[in-house]
Motif scaffolding. Structure first.
Motif, mmCIF file in Angstrom:
data_model
loop_
_atom_site.group_PDB
_atom_site.id
_atom_site.type_symbol
_atom_site.label_atom_id
_atom_site.label_comp_id
_atom_site.label_asym_id
_atom_site.label_seq_id
_atom_site.Cartn_x
_atom_site.Cartn_y
_atom_site.Cartn_z
ATOM 1 N N UNK A 105 34.168 -7.438 28.065
ATOM 2 C CA UNK A 105 34.622 -8.655 28.723
ATOM 3 C C UNK A 105 34.085 -9.895 28.026
ATOM 4 N N UNK A 106 32.821 -9.842 27.605
ATOM 5 C CA UNK A 106 32.236 -10.959 26.874
ATOM 6 C C UNK A 106 32.902 -11.175 25.526
ATOM 7 N N UNK A 107 33.214 -10.080 24.832
ATOM 8 C CA UNK A 107 33.922 -10.177 23.552
ATOM 9 C C UNK A 107 35.284 -10.841 23.737
ATOM 10 N N UNK A 108 36.020 -10.386 24.745
ATOM 11 C CA UNK A 108 37.364 -10.910 24.988
ATOM 12 C C UNK A 108 37.330 -12.371 25.418
ATOM 13 N N UNK A 109 36.374 -12.705 26.287
ATOM 14 C CA UNK A 109 36.266 -14.093 26.753
ATOM 15 C C UNK A 109 35.895 -15.026 25.610
ATOM 16 N N UNK A 110 35.062 -14.538 24.702
ATOM 17 C CA UNK A 110 34.644 -15.368 23.576
ATOM 18 C C UNK A 110 35.793 -15.766 22.668
ATOM 19 N N UNK A 116 43.939 -8.142 24.558
ATOM 20 C CA UNK A 116 43.194 -7.231 23.680
ATOM 21 C C UNK A 116 41.983 -6.665 24.411
ATOM 22 N N UNK A 117 41.339 -7.498 25.212
ATOM 23 C CA UNK A 117 40.199 -7.036 25.996
ATOM 24 C C UNK A 117 40.593 -5.944 26.968
ATOM 25 N N UNK A 118 41.766 -6.109 27.608
ATOM 26 C CA UNK A 118 42.274 -5.091 28.527
ATOM 27 C C UNK A 118 42.511 -3.769 27.803
ATOM 28 N N UNK A 119 43.152 -3.843 26.645
ATOM 29 C CA UNK A 119 43.428 -2.621 25.880
ATOM 30 C C UNK A 119 42.124 -1.951 25.443
ATOM 31 N N UNK A 120 41.146 -2.752 25.032
ATOM 32 C CA UNK A 120 39.875 -2.195 24.574
ATOM 33 C C UNK A 120 39.098 -1.556 25.717
ATOM 34 N N UNK A 121 39.027 -2.244 26.849
ATOM 35 C CA UNK A 121 38.212 -1.720 27.946
ATOM 36 C C UNK A 121 38.849 -0.480 28.566
ATOM 37 N N UNK A 122 40.175 -0.419 28.625
ATOM 38 C CA UNK A 122 40.811 0.786 29.163
ATOM 39 C C UNK A 122 40.605 1.963 28.219
ATOM 40 N N UNK A 123 40.605 1.703 26.914
ATOM 41 C CA UNK A 123 40.336 2.781 25.964
ATOM 42 C C UNK A 123 38.937 3.339 26.129
ATOM 43 N N UNK A 181 40.610 -4.867 18.620
ATOM 44 C CA UNK A 181 41.722 -4.000 18.196
ATOM 45 C C UNK A 181 41.195 -2.603 17.891
ATOM 46 N N UNK A 182 40.095 -2.546 17.145
ATOM 47 C CA UNK A 182 39.496 -1.258 16.792
ATOM 48 C C UNK A 182 39.097 -0.476 18.046
ATOM 49 N N UNK A 183 38.418 -1.143 18.980
ATOM 50 C CA UNK A 183 37.974 -0.469 20.205
ATOM 51 C C UNK A 183 39.157 0.036 21.014
ATOM 52 N N UNK A 184 40.248 -0.738 21.038
ATOM 53 C CA UNK A 184 41.432 -0.327 21.785
ATOM 54 C C UNK A 184 42.071 0.913 21.164
#
Length: 203
Positions: A105-110, A116-123, A181-184
């Motif tokens: 969440x901090x990465x996405x907010x930054x 992209x944050x949603x895709x990463x966190x769900x992954x 992107x990588x995390x997702x």
């Protein structure tokens, strides 16, 4: 290919920290909560790195590594104090998932990219879910796949350090954006790997 497999080999490096925490009266649950605190601070630092000054990425990376280190120590401390339990294991996993969510969440907010944050966190969450769901249907807990939690924290920390000197855009995204992107991608691929393993094992 995950760093989680290396945990047994780092046990001898943990002893001074485990004994130190034990000496000051820390419990494994207390260490788990301290690790979560590091994750929250890392999230704020990533936010500040993206919106204020990239030097905050260095602080964020350091805090991510502290979160990962403390996450190893809490289990070792439980064994040292002979208080390892199913309840402690449950708490540790719940705190780890919240820590993952907060950091991403901090990465996405930054970078201001919540999709992209949603895709990463769900992954990330699905990776963990498939690992424990295998255990729920009678198999061993699954830790394998492309990227485990230890790998993920190491990569986030490394990219955090690099994001300070390399704060520009590359192909339309900052390094933090590419990290999301990588995390997702890798998170969902790892989840599918674990699903396939469990599905085949149940046949």
């Amino acid at each position: 290919m995950t760093l989680d497999k290396l945990r047994p080999y780092v046990s001898r490096f943990l002893d001074p920290f485990v004994k130190g925490f034990d000496r000051i009266g820390m419990t494994p649950d207390g260490v788990s909560l301290l690790a979560f605190g590091m994750a929250v601070l890392a999230a704020f630092a990533f936010l500040l790195g993206g919106r204020a000054d990239p030097v905050w990425f260095v602080a964020a990376a350091t805090l991510v590594f502290l979160n990962g280190w403390l996450d190893i120590i809490d289990g070792a401390l439980a064994r040292e104090q002979q208080v390892a339990s199913a309840g402690g294991d449950l708490l540790d996993h719940v705190i780890d998932r919240y820590a993952d969510i907060v950091i991403i969440g901090g990465l996405a907010a930054g970078v201001g990219d919540y999709f992209l944050g949603f895709l990463a966190v769900t992954g990330v969450v699905m990776t963990s879910y498939l690992g424990t769901q295998a255990q729920a249907v009678g198999l061993d807990r699954v830790y394998g796949g492309l990227v485990g939690r230890a790998d993920r924290l190491a990569i986030i920390g490394l990219v955090g350090f690099l994001a300070y000197p390399l704060s520009g855009e590359y192909g339309g995204l900052t390094l933090i954006g590419w990290l999301l992107v990588f995390l997702a991608v890798v998170g969902h691929l790892t989840a599918l790997q674990r699903f396939y393993y469990a599905w085949v094992a149940l046949d």
